[in-house]
Scaffold this motif. Structure first.
Motif, short mmCIF file in Angstrom:
data_model
loop_
_atom_site.label_atom_id
_atom_site.label_comp_id
_atom_site.label_asym_id
_atom_site.label_seq_id
_atom_site.Cartn_x
_atom_site.Cartn_y
_atom_site.Cartn_z
N GLY A 128 0.41 -1.20 -0.24
CA GLY A 128 -0.13 -0.07 -0.50
C GLY A 128 1.08 1.45 -0.19
O GLY A 128 1.60 1.55 0.80
N ALA A 129 1.05 1.86 -0.93
CA ALA A 129 1.71 3.49 -1.88
C ALA A 129 0.92 4.03 -2.18
O ALA A 129 0.39 3.77 -3.64
CB ALA A 129 2.95 2.89 -1.52
N LYS A 130 1.03 5.61 -2.49
CA LYS A 130 1.18 6.52 -2.93
C LYS A 130 1.82 7.18 -3.68
O LYS A 130 2.68 8.11 -3.03
CB LYS A 130 -0.02 7.48 -2.34
CG LYS A 130 -1.78 6.27 -2.77
CD LYS A 130 -2.97 7.40 -2.38
CE LYS A 130 -4.74 5.96 -2.26
NZ LYS A 130 -5.96 6.87 -1.50
N ASP A 136 11.32 7.20 -10.67
CA ASP A 136 10.79 5.73 -10.73
C ASP A 136 10.75 5.64 -9.29
O ASP A 136 10.75 5.95 -8.56
CB ASP A 136 12.31 5.02 -10.24
CG ASP A 136 12.82 4.26 -11.81
OD1 ASP A 136 12.23 4.94 -12.55
OD2 ASP A 136 13.43 3.70 -10.99
N CYS A 137 9.09 5.04 -9.64
CA CYS A 137 8.12 4.71 -8.70
C CYS A 137 8.99 3.68 -6.66
O CYS A 137 9.28 4.35 -5.58
CB CYS A 137 6.68 4.26 -8.50
SG CYS A 137 5.47 5.61 -9.14
N VAL A 138 8.86 3.18 -7.38
CA VAL A 138 9.62 1.99 -6.43
C VAL A 138 10.96 1.61 -7.64
O VAL A 138 10.52 1.26 -8.62
CB VAL A 138 9.52 0.48 -6.47
CG1 VAL A 138 9.58 -0.17 -5.67
CG2 VAL A 138 7.30 0.78 -6.08
N VAL A 152 0.69 -0.49 -4.64
CA VAL A 152 0.93 0.61 -4.90
C VAL A 152 0.35 1.26 -6.40
O VAL A 152 0.30 1.23 -7.07
CB VAL A 152 2.87 0.21 -5.72
CG1 VAL A 152 3.72 2.15 -5.62
CG2 VAL A 152 3.09 0.12 -4.42
N GLU A 153 0.36 2.61 -5.89
CA GLU A 153 -0.29 3.67 -6.88
C GLU A 153 0.80 4.16 -7.38
O GLU A 153 1.85 4.91 -6.34
CB GLU A 153 -1.72 5.02 -6.41
CG GLU A 153 -2.66 3.57 -6.64
CD GLU A 153 -3.99 4.66 -5.71
OE1 GLU A 153 -3.87 5.41 -6.05
OE2 GLU A 153 -4.94 4.00 -4.40
N THR A 183 -0.97 -0.23 -9.54
CA THR A 183 -1.57 0.44 -10.76
C THR A 183 -0.81 1.84 -10.95
O THR A 183 -0.10 2.50 -10.16
CB THR A 183 -3.25 1.28 -10.24
OG1 THR A 183 -3.97 0.79 -9.74
CG2 THR A 183 -3.73 2.25 -11.52
N ILE A 184 -1.08 1.93 -12.62
CA ILE A 184 0.08 2.73 -13.06
C ILE A 184 0.30 3.38 -13.86
O ILE A 184 -1.08 3.31 -14.57
CB ILE A 184 1.80 2.68 -13.69
CG1 ILE A 184 1.89 1.48 -12.49
CG2 ILE A 184 2.34 3.09 -14.01
CD1 ILE A 184 3.13 0.29 -13.12
N LYS A 185 -0.54 5.21 -13.87
CA LYS A 185 -1.12 5.76 -14.17
C LYS A 185 -0.44 7.30 -14.46
O LYS A 185 0.61 7.80 -13.61
CB LYS A 185 -2.46 6.58 -13.18
CG LYS A 185 -2.92 7.28 -14.15
CD LYS A 185 -4.58 7.71 -13.31
CE LYS A 185 -5.47 8.06 -14.51
NZ LYS A 185 -7.11 8.74 -13.84
N ASN A 186 0.02 7.74 -15.63
CA ASN A 186 0.64 8.72 -16.56
C ASN A 186 1.94 8.57 -16.27
O ASN A 186 2.25 9.75 -15.59
CB ASN A 186 0.26 10.56 -15.57
CG ASN A 186 -1.58 10.13 -15.97
OD1 ASN A 186 -1.63 9.95 -17.21
ND2 ASN A 186 -2.12 10.60 -14.91
N THR A 187 2.61 7.86 -16.58
CA THR A 187 3.94 7.71 -16.84
C THR A 187 5.16 7.50 -17.33
O THR A 187 3.91 7.09 -18.45
CB THR A 187 4.31 6.74 -15.66
OG1 THR A 187 3.31 5.32 -16.00
CG2 THR A 187 3.67 6.52 -13.90
N ASP A 188 5.85 8.22 -17.70
CA ASP A 188 7.01 7.67 -18.70
C ASP A 188 7.23 5.82 -19.06
O ASP A 188 7.29 5.48 -20.02
CB ASP A 188 8.42 8.06 -18.88
CG ASP A 188 8.22 9.45 -18.45
OD1 ASP A 188 7.41 10.12 -19.01
OD2 ASP A 188 8.77 9.83 -18.63
#
Length: 258
Positions: A128-130, A136-138, A152-153, A183-188
């Motif tokens: 659970g992470a926003k 990089d998100c992670v 993870v969002e 969920t991965i949104k609006n990313t490269d």
């Protein structure tokens, strides 16, 4: 340990010790941090403008917001990192540690602000992470084993990445990675595996990406064995990657083995 309130770093850009942290948790066992929504504010906007990674290829003279080093049987719950000068959170040399209900918040123009970097650790659970950030998100480094990333969002940012690997000699194998229900949104990028060209032999194995939903992602899946963001690279590709990918893309299933 319970934490209440927020911490705000000075905005001054000063040269730090390599890979140093602004706030550090080191070498503790059976530790629980209940953040209760507390915020670590790195005041990083001035640092992003001064960042010269593209010119020098080195980005290690700015502080990481929060570092967890050498933790065992521990839990980190309910904290947020915002506007870090470099990486937001770094998990290194940890064993059996859970990060839960984590927040990362920085604008897309925040250079080299990886949300959560995990390396040389065994049994890390990120549940659970926003994450909104400029890199990089992670990101997952060498020596990571038995890692679960779930719920993870991600976005904006550069997606969820294994690597980059192979930049340095004697890197440790990556084994047992599960990324699911994200969920991965609006990313490269969506999910990617990246190694440096000319790197020493290495192995990343038993990797599973499962039930991942992507929306407005430029490159949903990227396997890159010539990752060279700053042009300071050797020729040739030597790293071996063994991976099993199971990706959910806008309700369509893509099944890959290579």
């Amino acid at each position: 340990m319970d934490m209440h309130g927020n911490l705000k770093a000075p905005a001054t850009v000063t040269v730090a010790k390599q890979h140093s942290g602004w706030v550090n948790f080191d070498n503790v066992a059976d530790f629980t941090l209940n953040g209760n929504g507390a915020i670590f504010d790195g005041s990083g906007s001035a640092a992003w403008k001064a960042n010269d990674c593209a010119k020098t290829g080195k980005c290690n003279n700015l502080p990481i917001n929060v570092r967890f080093t050498g933790l065992t049987n521990s839990k980190i719950i309910g904290i947020t990192s915002t506007n870090s000068k470099l990486f937001h959170m770094n998990v290194l040399n940890c064993k059996n540690i859970t990060l839960q209900d984590i927040g990362i918040d920085a604008p897309p123009e925040s250079l080299n602000t990886d949300g959560i970097h995990i390396g040389r650790s065994n049994g890390v659970n990120l549940i659970g992470a926003k994450i909104k950030t400029g890199d990089d998100c992670v990101s997952i480094g060498d020596g990571t084993e038995n890692l679960v990333v779930e719920g993870v969002e991600c976005g904006p940012g550069h997606g969820i990445s294994l690597g980059s690997l192979g930049r340095y000699p004697n890197e440790q194998p990556v084994k047992g990675l599960i990324v699911r229900k994200c969920t991965i949104k609006n990313t490269d990028n969506g999910v990617r595996i990246k190694t440096w060209p000319g790197s020493p032999p290495g192995v990343a194995s038993n990797i599973l990406f499962e039930d991942i939903t992507m929306d407005n992602v430029t490159t949903p899946i990227l396997i890159d064995q010539e990752y060279c963001p700053y042009g300071h690279c050797k020729a040739g590709v030597y790293n071996r990657i063994k991976a099993f990918l199971y990706i959910k893309l806008k309700r369509r299933l893509i099944f890959m083995r290579f």
